[in-house]
Design a protein around this motif. Structure first.
Motif, PDB file in Angstrom:
ATOM      1  N   LEU A  63      83.688  65.418  53.900  1.00  0.00           N
ATOM      2  CA  LEU A  63      84.735  65.099  54.744  1.00  0.00           C
ATOM      3  C   LEU A  63      84.806  63.878  55.461  1.00  0.00           C
ATOM      4  CD1 LEU A  63      86.360  68.070  56.677  1.00  0.00           C
ATOM      5  CD2 LEU A  63      86.734  65.709  57.435  1.00  0.00           C
ATOM      6  N   ARG A  64      85.964  63.263  55.230  1.00  0.00           N
ATOM      7  CA  ARG A  64      85.971  62.046  55.506  1.00  0.00           C
ATOM      8  C   ARG A  64      87.685  61.306  55.796  1.00  0.00           C
ATOM      9  NH1 ARG A  64      83.364  58.853  50.127  1.00  0.00           N
ATOM     10  NH2 ARG A  64      84.919  59.761  48.753  1.00  0.00           N
ATOM     11  N   GLY A  65      87.921  60.192  56.120  1.00  0.00           N
ATOM     12  CA  GLY A  65      89.244  59.789  56.243  1.00  0.00           C
ATOM     13  C   GLY A  65      89.938  59.677  54.864  1.00  0.00           C
ATOM     14  N   SER A 100      81.626  47.462  51.602  1.00  0.00           N
ATOM     15  CA  SER A 100      81.834  48.333  52.584  1.00  0.00           C
ATOM     16  C   SER A 100      83.016  49.415  52.022  1.00  0.00           C
ATOM     17  CB  SER A 100      82.348  47.660  53.561  1.00  0.00           C
ATOM     18  OG  SER A 100      83.552  46.808  53.617  1.00  0.00           O
ATOM     19  N   ALA A 101      83.006  50.386  52.762  1.00  0.00           N
ATOM     20  CA  ALA A 101      84.212  51.384  52.398  1.00  0.00           C
ATOM     21  C   ALA A 101      85.595  50.693  52.470  1.00  0.00           C
ATOM     22  CB  ALA A 101      84.137  52.386  53.587  1.00  0.00           C
ATOM     23  N   PRO A 102      86.457  50.727  51.422  1.00  0.00           N
ATOM     24  CA  PRO A 102      87.493  49.996  51.127  1.00  0.00           C
ATOM     25  C   PRO A 102      88.423  50.330  52.752  1.00  0.00           C
ATOM     26  CG  PRO A 102      87.214  51.028  49.208  1.00  0.00           C
ATOM     27  CD  PRO A 102      86.337  51.606  50.031  1.00  0.00           C
ATOM     28  N   GLY A 151      75.719  52.994  46.985  1.00  0.00           N
ATOM     29  CA  GLY A 151      74.890  53.765  47.927  1.00  0.00           C
ATOM     30  C   GLY A 151      75.183  55.348  48.229  1.00  0.00           C
ATOM     31  N   VAL A 152      76.446  55.322  48.539  1.00  0.00           N
ATOM     32  CA  VAL A 152      77.205  56.721  48.907  1.00  0.00           C
ATOM     33  C   VAL A 152      76.742  57.573  47.767  1.00  0.00           C
ATOM     34  CG1 VAL A 152      79.517  56.503  48.280  1.00  0.00           C
ATOM     35  CG2 VAL A 152      79.110  57.118  50.795  1.00  0.00           C
ATOM     36  N   VAL A 153      77.187  57.163  46.672  1.00  0.00           N
ATOM     37  CA  VAL A 153      76.789  58.065  45.504  1.00  0.00           C
ATOM     38  C   VAL A 153      75.383  58.357  45.372  1.00  0.00           C
ATOM     39  CG1 VAL A 153      76.928  58.209  43.055  1.00  0.00           C
ATOM     40  CG2 VAL A 153      78.823  57.511  44.278  1.00  0.00           C
ATOM     41  N   GLY A 157      74.859  48.423  48.277  1.00  0.00           N
ATOM     42  CA  GLY A 157      76.155  48.257  48.655  1.00  0.00           C
ATOM     43  C   GLY A 157      76.851  49.535  48.712  1.00  0.00           C
ATOM     44  N   TYR A 158      78.024  49.642  49.360  1.00  0.00           N
ATOM     45  CA  TYR A 158      78.677  51.025  49.731  1.00  0.00           C
ATOM     46  C   TYR A 158      78.873  51.834  48.628  1.00  0.00           C
ATOM     47  CZ  TYR A 158      82.398  54.242  50.637  1.00  0.00           C
ATOM     48  OH  TYR A 158      82.767  55.453  50.527  1.00  0.00           O
ATOM     49  N   MET A 159      79.309  51.358  47.275  1.00  0.00           N
ATOM     50  CA  MET A 159      79.669  52.546  46.287  1.00  0.00           C
ATOM     51  C   MET A 159      78.694  52.944  45.804  1.00  0.00           C
ATOM     52  SD  MET A 159      82.893  53.348  45.437  1.00  0.00           S
ATOM     53  CE  MET A 159      84.071  52.053  45.468  1.00  0.00           C
ATOM     54  N   ASP A 162      91.801  57.203  54.085  1.00  0.00           N
ATOM     55  CA  ASP A 162      91.810  55.953  53.463  1.00  0.00           C
ATOM     56  C   ASP A 162      90.530  55.666  52.317  1.00  0.00           C
ATOM     57  OD1 ASP A 162      89.736  56.371  55.365  1.00  0.00           O
ATOM     58  OD2 ASP A 162      89.579  54.355  55.624  1.00  0.00           O
ATOM     59  N   LEU A 163      89.699  56.781  51.893  1.00  0.00           N
ATOM     60  CA  LEU A 163      88.772  56.859  51.155  1.00  0.00           C
ATOM     61  C   LEU A 163      89.379  57.714  49.752  1.00  0.00           C
ATOM     62  CD1 LEU A 163      85.545  56.702  53.212  1.00  0.00           C
ATOM     63  CD2 LEU A 163      86.634  54.726  51.885  1.00  0.00           C
ATOM     64  N   LEU A 164      90.566  58.388  49.878  1.00  0.00           N
ATOM     65  CA  LEU A 164      90.761  59.232  48.705  1.00  0.00           C
ATOM     66  C   LEU A 164      90.724  58.808  47.504  1.00  0.00           C
ATOM     67  CD1 LEU A 164      92.115  62.014  48.247  1.00  0.00           C
ATOM     68  CD2 LEU A 164      94.356  61.095  48.549  1.00  0.00           C
ATOM     69  N   LEU A 183      72.708  56.667  58.515  1.00  0.00           N
ATOM     70  CA  LEU A 183      73.292  55.409  58.837  1.00  0.00           C
ATOM     71  C   LEU A 183      73.848  54.446  57.751  1.00  0.00           C
ATOM     72  CD1 LEU A 183      74.197  53.614  61.322  1.00  0.00           C
ATOM     73  CD2 LEU A 183      71.702  52.869  61.230  1.00  0.00           C
ATOM     74  N   GLU A 184      75.094  54.233  57.526  1.00  0.00           N
ATOM     75  CA  GLU A 184      75.284  53.428  56.543  1.00  0.00           C
ATOM     76  C   GLU A 184      75.654  51.895  56.802  1.00  0.00           C
ATOM     77  OE1 GLU A 184      78.626  55.293  54.285  1.00  0.00           O
ATOM     78  OE2 GLU A 184      76.927  56.494  53.483  1.00  0.00           O
ATOM     79  N   ASP A 185      74.274  51.217  56.886  1.00  0.00           N
ATOM     80  CA  ASP A 185      74.209  49.849  57.452  1.00  0.00           C
ATOM     81  C   ASP A 185      74.062  48.822  56.585  1.00  0.00           C
ATOM     82  OD1 ASP A 185      71.752  50.714  56.254  1.00  0.00           O
ATOM     83  OD2 ASP A 185      70.598  49.822  58.365  1.00  0.00           O
ATOM     84  N   GLY A 222      76.635  69.076  54.796  1.00  0.00           N
ATOM     85  CA  GLY A 222      77.639  67.878  54.953  1.00  0.00           C
ATOM     86  C   GLY A 222      77.037  66.733  55.460  1.00  0.00           C
ATOM     87  N   ARG A 223      77.531  65.575  55.750  1.00  0.00           N
ATOM     88  CA  ARG A 223      76.930  64.556  56.375  1.00  0.00           C
ATOM     89  C   ARG A 223      77.945  63.773  57.330  1.00  0.00           C
ATOM     90  NH1 ARG A 223      80.304  60.769  54.024  1.00  0.00           N
ATOM     91  NH2 ARG A 223      80.011  60.370  51.816  1.00  0.00           N
ATOM     92  N   LEU A 224      77.359  63.143  58.341  1.00  0.00           N
ATOM     93  CA  LEU A 224      78.203  62.198  59.180  1.00  0.00           C
ATOM     94  C   LEU A 224      77.536  60.820  58.673  1.00  0.00           C
ATOM     95  CD1 LEU A 224      77.277  64.106  62.687  1.00  0.00           C
ATOM     96  CD2 LEU A 224      79.644  64.187  61.412  1.00  0.00           C
ATOM     97  N   ALA A 225      78.356  60.109  58.363  1.00  0.00           N
ATOM     98  CA  ALA A 225      78.051  58.776  57.708  1.00  0.00           C
ATOM     99  C   ALA A 225      78.454  57.512  58.357  1.00  0.00           C
ATOM    100  CB  ALA A 225      78.184  58.810  56.326  1.00  0.00           C
ATOM    101  N   PRO A 226      78.265  57.205  59.634  1.00  0.00           N
ATOM    102  CA  PRO A 226      79.041  56.199  60.298  1.00  0.00           C
ATOM    103  C   PRO A 226      78.420  54.709  59.711  1.00  0.00           C
ATOM    104  CG  PRO A 226      77.476  57.105  61.790  1.00  0.00           C
ATOM    105  CD  PRO A 226      77.452  58.046  60.569  1.00  0.00           C
ATOM    106  N   SER A 227      79.333  53.816  59.738  1.00  0.00           N
ATOM    107  CA  SER A 227      79.042  52.407  59.441  1.00  0.00           C
ATOM    108  C   SER A 227      78.792  51.846  60.819  1.00  0.00           C
ATOM    109  CB  SER A 227      79.886  51.666  58.307  1.00  0.00           C
ATOM    110  OG  SER A 227      79.830  52.221  57.433  1.00  0.00           O
ATOM    111  N   PRO A 228      77.598  50.834  61.135  1.00  0.00           N
ATOM    112  CA  PRO A 228      77.618  50.204  62.516  1.00  0.00           C
ATOM    113  C   PRO A 228      78.411  48.903  62.436  1.00  0.00           C
ATOM    114  CG  PRO A 228      75.592  49.960  61.254  1.00  0.00           C
ATOM    115  CD  PRO A 228      76.434  50.698  60.381  1.00  0.00           C
TER     116      PRO A 228
HETATM  117  N1  GLU Z   1      80.325  54.945  56.064  1.00  0.00           N
HETATM  118  C1  GLU Z   1      81.957  54.838  55.426  1.00  0.00           C
HETATM  119  C2  GLU Z   1      82.811  54.644  56.688  1.00  0.00           C
HETATM  120  O1  GLU Z   1      82.192  54.725  58.024  1.00  0.00           O
HETATM  121  C3  GLU Z   1      82.002  56.195  55.359  1.00  0.00           C
HETATM  122  C4  GLU Z   1      81.356  56.699  53.876  1.00  0.00           C
HETATM  123  C5  GLU Z   1      81.818  57.609  53.242  1.00  0.00           C
HETATM  124  O2  GLU Z   1      82.154  58.728  53.799  1.00  0.00           O
HETATM  125  O3  GLU Z   1      81.933  57.890  51.777  1.00  0.00           O
HETATM  126  O4  GLU Z   1      83.735  54.196  56.559  1.00  0.00           O
END
Ligand code: GLU
Length: 329
Positions: free
Chosen positions: A221-223, A126-128, A207-209, A203-205, A225-227, A49-51, A13-19
């Motif tokens: 596993l994430r919020g 960025s993440a929508p 980059g994340v893929v 860019g977010y989309m 809002d990204l479903l 780190l999703e910067d 898994g990953r922890l992927a915070p955006s600063p």
């Molecule tokens: N870095 C994104 C955020 O903080 C999440 C990325 C993802 O889970 O796809 O919203």
């Protein structure tokens, strides 16, 4: 895409915070769930780190988020601070990988440059956030420009064209580990969606893929809002020949007004609680009580929760921040 005689990839898994701001109770709760889901099954965790979200990146936020997560008792096996075989773990240092993926999409005619403006800057970079999924793009710039340079020439130099994915009419489906079966036809739901607004595809989309595949991530596993965004990521995975991980989207913490947690709901920053002398076990206990794993007031560290972790206990509705949240005794 595991075939019958393929060894499944090890759980990762990953922890992927955006600063883009401080870690608060809402995103800390999601990271705790992410951590527990992997740690309760002895999987590997990557910190990425999703910067890439340049306009919204805040100085110091990356370091603070890492410090806050460590203070809460979360850890990871690979990341910007400890390195690892898949480094770099910072997206702004991974642009050649996005460029390579973009070149493949250009070669197969699946992306094009677009000069349309509006909020698609945010959708691409960025993440929508709330409401952005309501955007629909009908393909105005499809077949309009020979290449990105020509699109750039049609804009003032301070604006960048977006890269858009030319959506076909196929549907995408996946079984979300929390919300169940999901189906969408991107062409109808969002149209040709933005994957980046940067000449090299950073860019977010995209980059994340690219990164989830390169880092061997098997569970995201994430919020929630990204479903809906997941459908777009699955289309990109399939266009690039990349595997689709398991997805689990959990409800967010919202303010009493029902909107995602923000400054207007009061100071819920983890750093603020720490500065006030509140113990991490009180915060983690609170987050755990919001997941159905602890009674109100219990003090626990993440490792205490490994035995209690269960996705089934998590409420299916957003958690509303109590108006009378008093953690200072
Ligand atoms: N870095 C994104 C955020 O903080 C999440 C990325 C993802 O889970 O796809 O919203």
């Amino acid at each position: 895409m595991s075939g019958a005689n393929q060894t499944p990839n090890p759980l990762c898994g990953r922890l992927a915070p955006s600063p883009t701001g401080a870690l608060h109770l809402g995103n800390a709760r999601t990271f705790l769930i992410t951590w527990l889901s992997i740690r309760s099954r002895n999987g590997k965790l990557i910190y990425r780190l999703e910067d890439l979200d340049h306009p919204k990146v805040k100085a110091g936020a990356a370091e603070e988020a890492m410090q806050d997560l460590k203070w809460l008792g979360l850890d990871w096996d690979e990341g910007p601070d400890i390195g690892g075989p898949l480094k770099p773990y910072v997206q702004s240092a991974r642009i050649p990988a996005y460029r390579a993926a973009l070149d493949r999409l250009i070669a197969s005619g699946q992306v094009y440059a677009c000069i349309c403006s509006r909020r698609d800057v945010e959708t691409a970079q960025s993440a929508p956030q709330d409401g952005e999924d309501g955007l629909y793009y009908p393909g105005t710039c499809r077949d309009r420009f020979k290449d990105y340079q020509q699109a750039q020439a049609a804009l003032s130099p301070d604006r960048l064209p977006a890269w858009r994915f030319a959506a076909g009419s196929e549907s995408t489906s996946f079984a979300d580990g929390f919300h169940g079966a999901q189906t969408s036809v991107a062409k109808e739901d969002v149209g040709d969606f933005a994957i980046a607004r940067h000449p090299d595809g950073a860019g977010y989309m995209l980059g994340v893929v690219v990164d989830d595949a390169a880092m061997g991530v098997t569970e995201i596993l994430r919020g929630d809002d990204l479903l809906a965004t997941t459908h777009r990521q699955i289309l990109l995975q399939s266009a690039l020949g990349l595997p689709t991980p398991e997805y689990i989207h959990v409800p967010l913490v919202v303010g009493p007004d029902g909107r995602r947690l923000a400054k207007r709901h009061g100071d819920t920053r983890i750093a603020e609680f720490r500065d006030q002398g509140i113990s991490p076990s009180r915060i983690v206990g609170l987050l755990a009580s919001w997941c159905g794993w602890a009674s109100p007031g219990e003090e626990l560290m993440p490792s205490d929760l490994i035995q209690r972790f269960s996705l089934d206990a998590i409420p299916h509705h957003p958690i509303v921040l109590p108006e009378d949240l008093h953690l200072v005794s």
